[in-house]
Design an enzyme around this catalytic site. Structure first.
Site, short mmCIF file in Angstrom:
data_model
loop_
_atom_site.label_atom_id
_atom_site.label_comp_id
_atom_site.label_asym_id
_atom_site.label_seq_id
_atom_site.Cartn_x
_atom_site.Cartn_y
_atom_site.Cartn_z
N HIS A 261 -8.53 4.24 6.41
CA HIS A 261 -9.40 5.31 5.91
C HIS A 261 -8.55 6.37 5.23
O HIS A 261 -7.43 6.62 5.65
CB HIS A 261 -10.21 5.94 7.05
CG HIS A 261 -11.38 6.73 6.56
ND1 HIS A 261 -11.28 8.04 6.19
CD2 HIS A 261 -12.67 6.36 6.34
CE1 HIS A 261 -12.47 8.47 5.76
NE2 HIS A 261 -13.32 7.48 5.84
N GLU A 316 -17.19 0.93 8.24
CA GLU A 316 -17.84 -0.17 7.54
C GLU A 316 -17.87 -1.46 8.37
O GLU A 316 -18.75 -2.30 8.21
CB GLU A 316 -17.17 -0.44 6.20
CG GLU A 316 -17.12 0.75 5.26
CD GLU A 316 -18.49 1.20 4.82
OE1 GLU A 316 -19.49 0.56 5.17
OE2 GLU A 316 -18.56 2.22 4.11
#
Ligand code: ACO
Length: 380
Positions: A261, A316
């Site tokens: 991320h 996700e």
């Protein structure tokens, strides 16, 4: 030679350019804070892992509190959303045929753009109500099924699943979708929220602002990522292939979908909340257990490969599993993301309209400058 290429570019404006605006603080907000170093997501004073037990309607009440003229509690919001879903259903019906050549997110864009500024229902309520109605009708039309009308007595997440599947959803599926909608409700000044605030700052109105948000969300660098996680699980296929597949992918320099991320330097807190939500679902065909085995192996390999760069599971990975397990088609995931993020977009638009200033940054011109023009004299 073109006159425009005649002169080298001077630095016309002093100052620092920040492509991507990474370190620019462009708004003050009471709505949410992303603490990437500590792995915390705070919404109006509450950590996400506490909010994960709240219903979506309660999070809307929290986000909208004191930004709207007539604040409502969660029960009032549930009632208002129920009525507004019916209003949205009437708007959707004549538009559905026009969505046939479009992708699901383009179809949602078309339908949201049909919301009229003249609507008398509070626009923040109608915008949130409309997304599940539109997204479910779009998904059903793609499989040749007629849209299912909303039921105002149902909760928002429950009605979303009922409109999608046509049957009463299981309580576990409703709880999982509620957790998902809450988890993605707001996340600082991400690209779509910023886009919505820019449009709101011109006083273009809430519907135009949230359409801008959806347009930004549509991009694969923002809202389009969960599908590839499922593609990766499909490509791996069997438990025996997990390790060799991942080793080969990393050796080829590929990125493992659902890991890493930009902001979180520790585990993405949203991944934990969604992992718990997924654990409450029935594991059809062992898909969830298989994904957990992939996750464990991927984390071990990433830690070996990049010992100095924490690469943890991101939102996700479990989003993909959750939305698949509750029945959403893969190409409709971005629309479900929009259903949750509409909470944040509407709250940010309301906040921008109340407190913000026209957003008008500067650019630094780096192109050529034509030679100075002769001063024209007035005829004598
Ligand atoms: N798999 C393997 N290696 C990775 C991964 C990954 N998922 N993520 C980063 N790396 C590696 C990079 O290759 C890079 O290696 P290098 O230094 O040898 O070139 C190093 O880690 C640092 O990568 P950055 O690009 O600096 O990481 P950044 O923070 O910019 O990227 C991103 C974040 C885009 C999410 C990245 O981790 C990625 O591509 N992940 C896979 C796609 C994905 O899951 N996207 C959804 C993100 S969540 C969201 O958008 C809401």
């Amino acid at each position: 030679m073109s006159p425009l290429s005649a002169t080298a570019a001077p630095a016309l404006a002093p100052g620092h350019t920040a492509p991507g605006l990474d370190d620019v603080v462009a708004a003050e907000t009471v709505l949410s804070h992303v603490d990437g170093a500590a792995g915390r997501l705070i919404l109006r004073g509450h950590d996400l892992d506490v909010l994960a037990d709240w219903r979506f309607e309660a999070v809307l009440a929290l986000l909208w509190r004191d930004l709207v003229p007539e604040p409502m509690d969660a029960a009032g919001i549930a009632r208002a959303l129920g009525t507004a879903r019916e209003e949205a259903f009437a708007i959707a019906a004549p538009l559905l045929a026009a969505t046939d050549p479009l992708t699901p997110v383009e179809a949602l864009r078309l339908m949201l753009a049909a919301l009229a500024d003249a609507a008398t229902t509070p626009h923040h309520v109608l915008a949130v109500a409309a997304v599940p109605v539109f997204a479910a009708a779009i998904a059903r039309r793609r499989r040749g099924a007629a849209p299912v009308a909303p039921d105002r007595t149902r909760g928002h997440a429950e009605d979303f699943l009922a409109m999608l599947g046509g049957d009463a959803p299981s309580p576990a599926a409703v709880a999982a979708l509620d957790a998902y909608l809450v988890t993605v409700a707001d996340h600082g000044l991400n690209a779509s929220t910023f886009a919505a605030r820019v449009v709101a700052s011109t006083r273009a109105g809430l519907f135009s602002s949230v359409v801008a948000g959806l347009c930004a969300l549509k991009g694969p660098l923002h809202g389009g990522a969960p599908g590839p996680v499922l593609d990766m699980l499909d490509a791996i296929g069997t438990t025996a292939r997990i390790r060799p597949w991942l080793v080969d992918a990393l050796a080829r320099g590929e990125r493992l979908m659902g890991f890493g991320h930009r902001i979180y330097r520790v585990r993405d807190p949203r991944a934990d909340v969604l992992k718990r939500a997924v654990a409450g679902l029935r594991d059809r065909g062992g898909r969830i257990a298989f994904a957990e085995a992939v996750e464990a192996e991927a984390l071990a390999l990433l830690a070996q490969k990049k010992p100095l760069r924490p690469l943890a599971t991101n939102v996700e990975f479990y989003t993909a599993l959750l939305l698949e397990a509750v029945g959403f088609p893969r190409d409709g995931f971005t629309n479900v993301f929009a259903a949750g993020r509409m909470a944040g977009w509407t709250a940010h638009v309301l906040e921008q309209e109340r407190t913000g200033r026209l957003i008008r940054p500067q650019s630094r011109y780096v192109g050529p400058v034509p030679a100075a023009r002769p001063v024209s004299r007035a005829p004598e």
